[in-house]
Design a protein around this motif. Structure first.
Motif, mmCIF file in Angstrom:
data_model
loop_
_atom_site.group_PDB
_atom_site.id
_atom_site.type_symbol
_atom_site.label_atom_id
_atom_site.label_comp_id
_atom_site.label_asym_id
_atom_site.label_seq_id
_atom_site.Cartn_x
_atom_site.Cartn_y
_atom_site.Cartn_z
ATOM 1 N N VAL A 116 0.850 -1.185 0.000
ATOM 2 C CA VAL A 116 0.000 0.000 0.000
ATOM 3 C C VAL A 116 0.892 1.243 0.000
ATOM 4 O O VAL A 116 1.721 1.431 0.892
ATOM 5 N N HIS A 117 0.728 2.089 -1.019
ATOM 6 C CA HIS A 117 1.436 3.364 -1.126
ATOM 7 C C HIS A 117 0.462 4.505 -0.830
ATOM 8 O O HIS A 117 -0.659 4.505 -1.356
ATOM 9 N N LEU A 118 0.886 5.464 -0.034
ATOM 10 C CA LEU A 118 0.187 6.736 0.096
ATOM 11 C C LEU A 118 1.160 7.810 -0.385
ATOM 12 O O LEU A 118 2.106 8.183 0.317
ATOM 13 N N VAL A 119 0.947 8.260 -1.601
ATOM 14 C CA VAL A 119 1.843 9.210 -2.273
ATOM 15 C C VAL A 119 1.277 10.614 -2.080
ATOM 16 O O VAL A 119 0.100 10.858 -2.394
ATOM 17 N N VAL A 120 2.102 11.546 -1.569
ATOM 18 C CA VAL A 120 1.596 12.886 -1.240
ATOM 19 C C VAL A 120 2.568 13.964 -1.709
ATOM 20 O O VAL A 120 3.761 13.713 -1.900
ATOM 21 N N ARG A 121 2.045 15.158 -1.863
ATOM 22 C CA ARG A 121 2.893 16.330 -2.044
ATOM 23 C C ARG A 121 3.496 16.689 -0.695
ATOM 24 O O ARG A 121 2.816 16.674 0.330
ATOM 25 N N LYS A 135 -8.240 16.946 3.367
ATOM 26 C CA LYS A 135 -7.341 16.923 2.212
ATOM 27 C C LYS A 135 -8.060 16.390 0.971
ATOM 28 O O LYS A 135 -9.133 15.797 1.054
ATOM 29 N N HIS A 136 -7.439 16.603 -0.158
ATOM 30 C CA HIS A 136 -7.994 16.219 -1.467
ATOM 31 C C HIS A 136 -7.176 15.033 -1.987
ATOM 32 O O HIS A 136 -6.053 15.211 -2.459
ATOM 33 N N VAL A 137 -7.726 13.812 -1.857
ATOM 34 C CA VAL A 137 -6.942 12.588 -2.074
ATOM 35 C C VAL A 137 -7.732 11.602 -2.935
ATOM 36 O O VAL A 137 -8.930 11.401 -2.729
ATOM 37 N N VAL A 178 -1.590 15.086 -8.882
ATOM 38 C CA VAL A 178 -0.723 15.442 -7.762
ATOM 39 C C VAL A 178 0.433 16.303 -8.258
ATOM 40 O O VAL A 178 0.787 17.330 -7.664
ATOM 41 N N GLY A 179 1.037 15.889 -9.359
ATOM 42 C CA GLY A 179 2.151 16.645 -9.920
ATOM 43 C C GLY A 179 1.757 18.050 -10.346
ATOM 44 O O GLY A 179 2.559 18.982 -10.253
ATOM 45 N N ASP A 180 0.502 18.215 -10.774
ATOM 46 C CA ASP A 180 0.015 19.526 -11.213
ATOM 47 C C ASP A 180 -0.558 20.355 -10.067
ATOM 48 O O ASP A 180 -1.070 21.457 -10.291
ATOM 49 N N GLY A 181 -0.522 19.804 -8.838
ATOM 50 C CA GLY A 181 -1.017 20.537 -7.687
ATOM 51 C C GLY A 181 -2.518 20.511 -7.508
ATOM 52 O O GLY A 181 -3.074 21.268 -6.696
ATOM 53 N N GLN A 182 -3.225 19.623 -8.224
ATOM 54 C CA GLN A 182 -4.683 19.564 -8.126
ATOM 55 C C GLN A 182 -5.171 18.512 -7.135
ATOM 56 O O GLN A 182 -6.369 18.443 -6.852
ATOM 57 N N LEU A 183 -4.263 17.670 -6.639
ATOM 58 C CA LEU A 183 -4.558 16.699 -5.590
ATOM 59 C C LEU A 183 -3.465 16.784 -4.544
ATOM 60 O O LEU A 183 -2.293 17.071 -4.870
ATOM 61 N N LEU A 200 6.271 10.277 -11.509
ATOM 62 C CA LEU A 200 5.923 11.462 -10.736
ATOM 63 C C LEU A 200 7.100 11.920 -9.881
ATOM 64 O O LEU A 200 7.450 13.112 -9.864
ATOM 65 N N ALA A 201 7.710 10.979 -9.147
ATOM 66 C CA ALA A 201 8.838 11.339 -8.286
ATOM 67 C C ALA A 201 10.006 11.887 -9.088
ATOM 68 O O ALA A 201 10.699 12.818 -8.655
ATOM 69 N N GLY A 202 10.224 11.326 -10.275
ATOM 70 C CA GLY A 202 11.296 11.814 -11.128
ATOM 71 C C GLY A 202 11.007 13.187 -11.698
ATOM 72 O O GLY A 202 11.918 14.015 -11.872
ATOM 73 N N ARG A 203 9.733 13.447 -11.996
ATOM 74 C CA ARG A 203 9.346 14.745 -12.573
ATOM 75 C C ARG A 203 9.321 15.842 -11.526
ATOM 76 O O ARG A 203 9.589 17.004 -11.828
ATOM 77 N N LYS A 204 8.993 15.486 -10.297
ATOM 78 C CA LYS A 204 8.871 16.462 -9.215
ATOM 79 C C LYS A 204 9.882 16.151 -8.110
ATOM 80 O O LYS A 204 9.514 15.945 -6.944
ATOM 81 N N LEU A 205 11.151 16.121 -8.466
ATOM 82 C CA LEU A 205 12.193 15.750 -7.513
ATOM 83 C C LEU A 205 12.119 16.606 -6.251
ATOM 84 O O LEU A 205 12.116 17.834 -6.318
ATOM 85 N N GLY A 206 12.043 15.936 -5.105
ATOM 86 C CA GLY A 206 12.016 16.625 -3.833
ATOM 87 C C GLY A 206 10.663 17.158 -3.428
ATOM 88 O O GLY A 206 10.494 17.626 -2.290
#
Length: 318
Positions: A116-121, A135-137, A178-183, A200-206
């Motif tokens: 189970v992954h919970l991926v967040v900004r 939150k918006h998930v 998530v990457g676009d800031g909408q979630l 996603l992680a590669g596109r939004k490093l850190g």
């Protein structure tokens, strides 16, 4: 006259000749194309195919619950299903309490643990299940095993999807949002690494993090649901993401009880052949984790008689 005799003789010989072996087609329903089931299903299909008389193919689907339904109604010959969903389906409990049982499900093999992954900004403020409120998930689409699991996890923490802004997107779309800031985040259940999360992680490093699923709520989850086990996603599984504690269930390859025993025995034998091993080892990381020594671990439905026959001959069942 001689021409007529020749024609009759030819017809008789043709009738007496053994018929060419008919090609058998066998499909594996997987999930969305950016999840883990899709590449693993294709690896299984390539490993088990023995053309021209046995052709196995993998097809995209909505995931575990949808695959159970497709197997049960004969739309596909087999599918990849989370062990918990399989348990609910065959017993008519949990996610199948209202639907009723699907008693015809049978197992070919247990494959690998699904995490189970919970991926967040990182700036979302989500540091675990207890911080989801408001939150918006995304919790995945209807018919997915992820959605069924998330509801159990939320319940064990005293939450439900009305406590936050829940969306029902496929993992690839959720990752994009998530990457676009909408979630603020999304859930995904599957073997790691997931292509959608890695991209996603590669596109939004850190800017992306994995939130832990741990603590008293998880203790309640594990106590009430034996198919969940503690798990850990190692550091650098995804670009610049730390290790995180979570939970997992096993992925199963299921079929229907009405599939011929000879066919399923042949498929199972093909799956564990040296030829198949080379194919699996060249595939997704979770395909490399598919091993005969764990093929019977975590099964929540009975083995198909054909698969059982193979495992007995191989000495894996006494």
């Amino acid at each position: 006259m001689r021409g007529l005799i020749g024609l009759v003789t030819g017809l008789l010989l043709a009738a007496a000749a053994p018929a060419a072996a008919e090609t058998q087609y066998f499909r594996i329903a997987t999930a969305g194309e950016t999840g883990t089931y899709f590449p693993v299903g294709h690896a299984l299909a390539a490993a088990a195919s023995r053309p021209p008389d046995l052709v196995v193919s993998a097809i995209a689907s909505n995931g575990s619950v949808a695959n159970v339904e497709a197997i049960s109604n004969g739309t596909v010959e087999s599918g990849l299903v989370q062990a918990d969903v399989a348990h609910w389906a065959i017993t008519g409990t949990g996610a199948y309490d209202a639907r009723g049982p699907r008693p015809g499900l049978r197992a070919i093999a247990a494959l690998y643990p699904e995490t189970v992954h919970l991926v967040v900004r990182r700036d979302s403020g989500i540091t675990g299940i207890d911080t989801l409120r408001g939150k918006h998930v995304s919790i995945d689409e209807p018919g997915s095993g992820t959605l069924a699991d998330v509801r159990l996890i939320l319940d064990a923490h005293g939450f439900n999807e009305r406590d936050f802004v829940a969306e029902y997107y496929k993992p690839d779309l959720a990752a994009q949002l998530v990457g676009d800031g909408q979630l603020d985040g999304f859930f995904f259940v599957g073997g790691f690494p997931s292509e959608a999360i890695a991209m996603l992680a590669g596109r939004k490093l850190g800017e992306i993090a994995l939130a832990p699923i741990a603590g008293p709520g998880v203790n309640r989850l594990l106590a009430d649901n034996a198919f969940f086990t503690p798990a850990r996603i190692p550091v650098n599984t995804y670009p610049r993401l730390d290790a995180v504690e979570t939970v997992a269930v096993r992925a199963l390859w299921l079929t229907g009880e009405d599939q011929p025993a000879e066919l399923i025995e042949r498929l199972t034998e093909a799956l564990w052949s040296d030829q198949a091993r080379a194919v699996l080892d060249a595939g997704h990381a979770q395909a490399r984790a598919i091993r005969p020594e764990t093929a019977l671990l975590g099964l929540t439905v009975p083995l198909h008689p054909g698969a059982e026959a193979f495992y007995r001959k191989a000495g894996l069942i006494k």
